[in-house]
Scaffold this motif. Structure first.
Motif, PDB file in Angstrom:
ATOM      1  N   ILE A  12      -4.292   3.906  -5.310  1.00  0.00           N
ATOM      2  CA  ILE A  12      -4.175   3.371  -4.119  1.00  0.00           C
ATOM      3  C   ILE A  12      -5.384   2.467  -3.778  1.00  0.00           C
ATOM      4  CG2 ILE A  12      -3.050   2.906  -1.720  1.00  0.00           C
ATOM      5  CD1 ILE A  12      -1.257   3.599  -3.821  1.00  0.00           C
ATOM      6  N   ILE A  13      -5.379   1.234  -3.819  1.00  0.00           N
ATOM      7  CA  ILE A  13      -6.889   0.653  -3.419  1.00  0.00           C
ATOM      8  C   ILE A  13      -6.709  -0.050  -2.002  1.00  0.00           C
ATOM      9  CG2 ILE A  13      -8.492  -0.835  -4.162  1.00  0.00           C
ATOM     10  CD1 ILE A  13      -7.798   1.547  -6.105  1.00  0.00           C
ATOM     11  N   GLY A  14      -7.269   0.318  -1.014  1.00  0.00           N
ATOM     12  CA  GLY A  14      -7.286  -0.001   0.545  1.00  0.00           C
ATOM     13  C   GLY A  14      -6.386   0.894   0.971  1.00  0.00           C
ATOM     14  N   THR A  15      -6.963   1.521   2.302  1.00  0.00           N
ATOM     15  CA  THR A  15      -6.325   2.678   2.811  1.00  0.00           C
ATOM     16  C   THR A  15      -5.931   2.503   4.228  1.00  0.00           C
ATOM     17  OG1 THR A  15      -8.449   3.640   3.394  1.00  0.00           O
ATOM     18  CG2 THR A  15      -7.470   4.550   1.167  1.00  0.00           C
ATOM     19  N   GLY A  16      -5.741   1.190   4.591  1.00  0.00           N
ATOM     20  CA  GLY A  16      -5.342   0.881   5.869  1.00  0.00           C
ATOM     21  C   GLY A  16      -3.720   1.471   6.069  1.00  0.00           C
ATOM     22  N   LEU A  17      -2.940   0.992   7.112  1.00  0.00           N
ATOM     23  CA  LEU A  17      -1.804   1.349   7.163  1.00  0.00           C
ATOM     24  C   LEU A  17      -0.676   1.145   6.023  1.00  0.00           C
ATOM     25  CD1 LEU A  17      -1.191  -0.322  10.782  1.00  0.00           C
ATOM     26  CD2 LEU A  17      -1.505   2.118  10.154  1.00  0.00           C
ATOM     27  N   ILE A  18      -1.033  -0.113   5.516  1.00  0.00           N
ATOM     28  CA  ILE A  18       0.031   0.052   4.240  1.00  0.00           C
ATOM     29  C   ILE A  18      -0.494   0.881   2.969  1.00  0.00           C
ATOM     30  CG2 ILE A  18       0.551  -1.860   2.250  1.00  0.00           C
ATOM     31  CD1 ILE A  18       1.838  -2.648   4.893  1.00  0.00           C
ATOM     32  N   GLY A  19      -1.575   0.961   2.647  1.00  0.00           N
ATOM     33  CA  GLY A  19      -2.143   1.601   1.717  1.00  0.00           C
ATOM     34  C   GLY A  19      -1.717   3.241   2.023  1.00  0.00           C
ATOM     35  N   ARG A  20      -1.967   3.736   3.347  1.00  0.00           N
ATOM     36  CA  ARG A  20      -1.530   4.859   3.494  1.00  0.00           C
ATOM     37  C   ARG A  20      -0.098   5.221   3.237  1.00  0.00           C
ATOM     38  NH1 ARG A  20      -4.044   4.945   9.302  1.00  0.00           N
ATOM     39  NH2 ARG A  20      -5.581   3.860   8.854  1.00  0.00           N
ATOM     40  N   GLY A  21       0.617   4.088   3.794  1.00  0.00           N
ATOM     41  CA  GLY A  21       2.238   4.151   3.446  1.00  0.00           C
ATOM     42  C   GLY A  21       2.603   4.395   2.068  1.00  0.00           C
ATOM     43  N   TRP A  22       1.897   3.556   0.946  1.00  0.00           N
ATOM     44  CA  TRP A  22       2.324   3.596  -0.375  1.00  0.00           C
ATOM     45  C   TRP A  22       1.712   5.161  -0.899  1.00  0.00           C
ATOM     46  CZ3 TRP A  22       4.959   1.092  -3.172  1.00  0.00           C
ATOM     47  CH2 TRP A  22       5.134  -0.375  -2.980  1.00  0.00           C
TER      48      TRP A  22
ATOM     49  N   ALA B   2     -13.397   5.796   4.673  1.00  0.00           N
ATOM     50  CA  ALA B   2     -11.982   5.291   5.182  1.00  0.00           C
ATOM     51  C   ALA B   2     -11.150   5.891   4.345  1.00  0.00           C
ATOM     52  CB  ALA B   2     -11.676   3.702   4.816  1.00  0.00           C
ATOM     53  N   ALA B   3     -11.199   6.230   2.981  1.00  0.00           N
ATOM     54  CA  ALA B   3     -10.258   6.938   2.244  1.00  0.00           C
ATOM     55  C   ALA B   3     -10.052   8.243   2.739  1.00  0.00           C
ATOM     56  CB  ALA B   3     -10.665   6.839   0.791  1.00  0.00           C
ATOM     57  N   VAL B   4     -11.231   8.975   3.034  1.00  0.00           N
ATOM     58  CA  VAL B   4     -11.256  10.524   3.566  1.00  0.00           C
ATOM     59  C   VAL B   4     -10.505  10.429   4.757  1.00  0.00           C
ATOM     60  CG1 VAL B   4     -12.482  12.388   4.220  1.00  0.00           C
ATOM     61  CG2 VAL B   4     -13.376  11.135   2.167  1.00  0.00           C
ATOM     62  N   SER B   5     -10.850   9.491   5.813  1.00  0.00           N
ATOM     63  CA  SER B   5     -10.054   9.658   6.926  1.00  0.00           C
ATOM     64  C   SER B   5      -8.520   9.231   6.951  1.00  0.00           C
ATOM     65  CB  SER B   5     -10.633   8.485   7.825  1.00  0.00           C
ATOM     66  OG  SER B   5      -9.946   8.322   9.060  1.00  0.00           O
ATOM     67  N   ALA B   6      -8.122   8.486   5.882  1.00  0.00           N
ATOM     68  CA  ALA B   6      -6.487   8.434   5.695  1.00  0.00           C
ATOM     69  C   ALA B   6      -6.243   9.711   5.462  1.00  0.00           C
ATOM     70  CB  ALA B   6      -6.577   7.461   4.633  1.00  0.00           C
TER      71      ALA B   6
END
Length: 313
Positions: free
Chosen positions: A5-15, A35-39
């Motif tokens: 999963i590349i990009g960890t905003g709301l959409i990336g986290r949902g994926w 950002a990835a660790v925070s997700a």
């Protein structure tokens, strides 16, 4: 099976949640340091909330399958599917897909979470464009499972079927958008509703809170269970064509009076903003988002029950 999963905003986290829930290992990567660790904590919280309504059997095990990668190449290593969820900018996506195509294992499908930009605008020059395709999710993907698979002119039918199979295997609902069109289908339908809603407020027809009430206590209730065509089919004694014959002229007349193509008026936007802040102070938006997600989880659980063979009868 492993997803990158590349990009960890709301959409990336949902994926990430959707794949982990289905038993996949998941590697997260984001260009923003940390950002990835925070997700990871958001993913764990959401899985726990889903378990509370029976949507995840073992949330701790699912959360343990999600890890943050320090480097892009690490996130792509040994993957069976890759999903890009970076900002909605054709140039950014083009650059990211060049890297993904270079580093992802040969033959692995790479999906894009593009919400409006057609694939031809940022994928056409990618050497491995045959394996790169728009797979636009609803937001959030783990709670609104439809995914618009939108092939570009060069994609083989067999590849589209393959991508749909991967998405269906993790519990998503893939639909194929058969022609490239800006915004695909979901956002075009949403645009029609939102633009007319803003126009109705701008013209003083209704207050913002009452407009929201109309949607959530009428159309929204039905549309949670069925689409507009099935709604029409069930709202006339002899089905869809009967409905069209009875009411089609009214829809077409109102359609000519809609204001969906007009610019949003500043005074209407401020009126809506003021109404929303009375309902939900800015400091409480995050809390309300989590309430929405928990409510969607309960609704998903009920829909699963209703759509099972026993529930459908």
């Amino acid at each position: 099976m492993r997803a990158g999963i590349i990009g960890t905003g709301l959409i990336g986290r949902g994926w990430a949640i959707a794949f982990a829930r289905a038993g996949w290992d998941v590697s997260l990567w984001d260009r923003e340091p940390g950002a990835a660790v925070s997700a990871l904590s958001s993913v764990k919280t959401a899985l726990g909330d889903m378990a509370a309504v029976g949507l995840v059997a073992n949330p701790d095990a699912a959360a343990s399958r999600v890890r943050a990668a320090d480097r892009l190449a690490e996130a792509l290593q040994d993957t069976d599917y890759v999903q890009e969820s970076v900002p909605e900018d054709a140039d950014i996506k083009r650059g990211v897909f060049g890297l993904l195509d270079r580093h992802a294992p040969d033959g692995v499908p790479i999906g894009s979470s593009s919400s409006s930009i057609v694939g031809s605008r940022f994928l056409s020059e990618i050497p491995g464009r045959d394996r790169c395709i728009v797979a636009h999710p609803a937001n959030p993907p783990h709670l609104m499972p439809v995914v618009e698979v939108a092939p570009s002119p060069w994609h083989a039918d067999a590849f589209v079927v393959e991508v749909c199979g991967v998405l269906a295997s993790i519990g998503q609902v893939p639909v194929v958008v058969r022609k490239e069109i800006e915004g695909f289908v979901m956002n075009r339908l949403q645009t029609a509703v939102v633009n007319e809603a803003v126009g109705l407020v701008a013209r003083g027809v209704i207050d913002p809170a009452d407009l929201d009430a109309v949607m959530k206590h009428s159309l929204g209730l039905r549309w949670a269970l069925m689409g507009p065509f099935e709604t029409m089919d069930l709202n006339a004694p002899d089905g869809f064509l009967d409905y069209a014959a009875r009411y089609g002229h009214l829809y077409q007349a109102m359609g000519r009076d809609l204001h969906v193509g007009e610019a949003w008026q500043d005074h209407a936007l401020q009126t809506i903003e003021d109404s929303r802040r009375r309902e939900t102070p800015r400091a409480a938006v995050g809390e309300r988002m989590r309430w929405r997600d928990r409510a969607l989880m309960r609704l998903m659980s009920l829909k699963n029950e209703l759509e099972s063979p026993a529930g459908g009868n």
